[in-house]
Design a protein around this motif. Structure first.
Motif, mmCIF file in Angstrom:
data_model
loop_
_atom_site.group_PDB
_atom_site.id
_atom_site.type_symbol
_atom_site.label_atom_id
_atom_site.label_comp_id
_atom_site.label_asym_id
_atom_site.label_seq_id
_atom_site.Cartn_x
_atom_site.Cartn_y
_atom_site.Cartn_z
ATOM 1 N N GLY A 116 37.952 46.410 16.401
ATOM 2 C CA GLY A 116 38.693 47.659 16.277
ATOM 3 C C GLY A 116 38.474 48.571 17.463
ATOM 4 N N VAL A 117 37.242 48.636 17.958
ATOM 5 C CA VAL A 117 36.932 49.447 19.142
ATOM 6 C C VAL A 117 37.675 48.914 20.360
ATOM 7 N N VAL A 118 37.627 47.606 20.541
ATOM 8 C CA VAL A 118 38.301 46.986 21.691
ATOM 9 C C VAL A 118 39.809 47.226 21.625
ATOM 10 N N SER A 119 40.390 47.041 20.462
ATOM 11 C CA SER A 119 41.839 47.221 20.305
ATOM 12 C C SER A 119 42.254 48.659 20.580
ATOM 13 N N MET A 120 41.469 49.626 20.099
ATOM 14 C CA MET A 120 41.788 51.030 20.338
ATOM 15 C C MET A 120 41.678 51.376 21.823
ATOM 16 N N CYS A 121 40.651 50.862 22.485
ATOM 17 C CA CYS A 121 40.514 51.119 23.923
ATOM 18 C C CYS A 121 41.678 50.504 24.693
ATOM 19 N N ARG A 122 42.067 49.287 24.325
ATOM 20 C CA ARG A 122 43.186 48.632 24.996
ATOM 21 C C ARG A 122 44.484 49.416 24.788
ATOM 22 N N ALA A 123 44.653 49.950 23.590
ATOM 23 C CA ALA A 123 45.893 50.654 23.259
ATOM 24 C C ALA A 123 45.994 52.003 23.977
ATOM 25 N N PHE A 124 44.867 52.726 24.090
ATOM 26 C CA PHE A 124 44.932 54.105 24.583
ATOM 27 C C PHE A 124 44.514 54.288 26.036
ATOM 28 N N LEU A 125 43.903 53.305 26.645
ATOM 29 C CA LEU A 125 43.472 53.481 28.030
ATOM 30 C C LEU A 125 44.628 53.829 28.973
ATOM 31 N N PRO A 126 45.802 53.220 28.838
ATOM 32 C CA PRO A 126 46.906 53.621 29.729
ATOM 33 C C PRO A 126 47.266 55.102 29.609
ATOM 34 N N LEU A 127 47.240 55.648 28.388
ATOM 35 C CA LEU A 127 47.558 57.072 28.212
ATOM 36 C C LEU A 127 46.432 57.951 28.743
ATOM 37 N N LEU A 128 45.206 57.557 28.520
ATOM 38 C CA LEU A 128 44.076 58.321 29.023
ATOM 39 C C LEU A 128 44.081 58.359 30.553
#
Length: 271
Positions: A116-128
């Motif tokens: 879950g942590v990995v998936s969230m980082c993958r999903a939001f890193l482009p926006l961050l």
């Protein structure tokens, strides 16, 4: 990092450290995109946070569902238009020896606590990456620093969060995105009461383990949230929450193999 007028995405926001972090951020006028599997608990947190006059969106979410996580950034952007801070706080616990732990339960915990942590980082890193200053905060555990018996699955997941976060920090060095990994010690949340355990354990054994855990879970969640928020604002790469976690982390550094010889009272407890 100044959280005032930022937008924070926070998982596990329905209770415990997550709820208290949401309120601590709200007090600093940080807008919130709150996520939790429990929609009712999530709504309660949102009501409390909105009392501070900020914008709050609610996102019922199972962080183990990769498709749902992948769809979350679009939903958050539709509500807030930006994301400055990602806090991966959602997690579950599982007690018992490795021999007692079913493959199903082991995988269940890893999908939530680590995948879950990995998936969230993958999903939001482009926006961050689009923001002038941004930060990822991944919540590990004291059990991402030390390894008590009867916690093989939980320790595996929290050490994985720690390793992933530390490596990602180096990859992000020089960018606008910072990384903080958090190691809470004994915080008085409901994680112990909601933990899964060995199927063959009797009710008496479960109650005994629960009583042992409650003795160690002493820090009020609001205090833990304040420590974490201060760490975020100071751009700290690692935040250790609680004197118990601090002492045990140093003991592990000094005696990385034999530190449990000095802690016979808790070495075999299912915390």
């Amino acid at each position: 990092m100044q959280v005032n007028n930022c937008v924070a995405v926070l998982t596990g926001a329905g209770s415990g450290i997550g709820r208290c972090l949401a309120l601590a951020l709200a007090k600093q006028h940080c807008h919130l995109a709150l996520a939790d599997l429990n929609a009712e608990a999530l709504a309660e947190t949102a009501v409390q946070a909105r009392a501070f006059g900020i914008k709050v969106s609610e996102h019922p979410l199972d962080v183990a569902d990769r498709a749902a996580v992948a769809a979350l950034p679009a939903a958050v952007m539709a509500e807030h238009g930006k994301v400055d801070l990602l806090i991966n706080n959602a997690g579950v616990a599982l007690g018992g020896t490795f021999a007692q732990t079913s493959e199903e339960n082991f995988d269940w915990l890893m999908r939530i606590n680590f995948d879950g942590v990995v998936s969230m980082c993958r999903a939001f890193l482009p926006l961050l990456s689009e923001r002038p200053v941004a930060r990822i905060v991944n919540v590990s555990s004291l059990f991402g620093l030390i390894t008590p018996a009867q916690n093989t699955a939980y320790c595996a997941s929290k050490f994985a969060v720690r390793g992933f976060s530390n490596s990602l920090r180096l990859e992000l060095e020089g960018s606008n995105v910072g990384m903080t990994v958090v190691h809470p010690g004994g915080v008085a949340t409901a994680i112990a009461t909601s933990a899964r355990g060995p199927a063959e354990a009797t009710e008496e054994q479960r109650q005994e383990k629960l009583a042992q855990a409650k003795k160690l879970l002493r820090m009020p969640p609001p205090k833990a949230a304040d420590i974490i928020l201060r760490g975020i604002e100071r751009d700290k790469p690692r935040v250790i929450v609680g004197n118990d976690a601090l002492i045990l982390s140093w003991l592990e550094r000094l005696l990385p193999v034999n530190y449990w010889r000095l802690l016979p009272g808790i070495a075999t407890r299912n915390n």
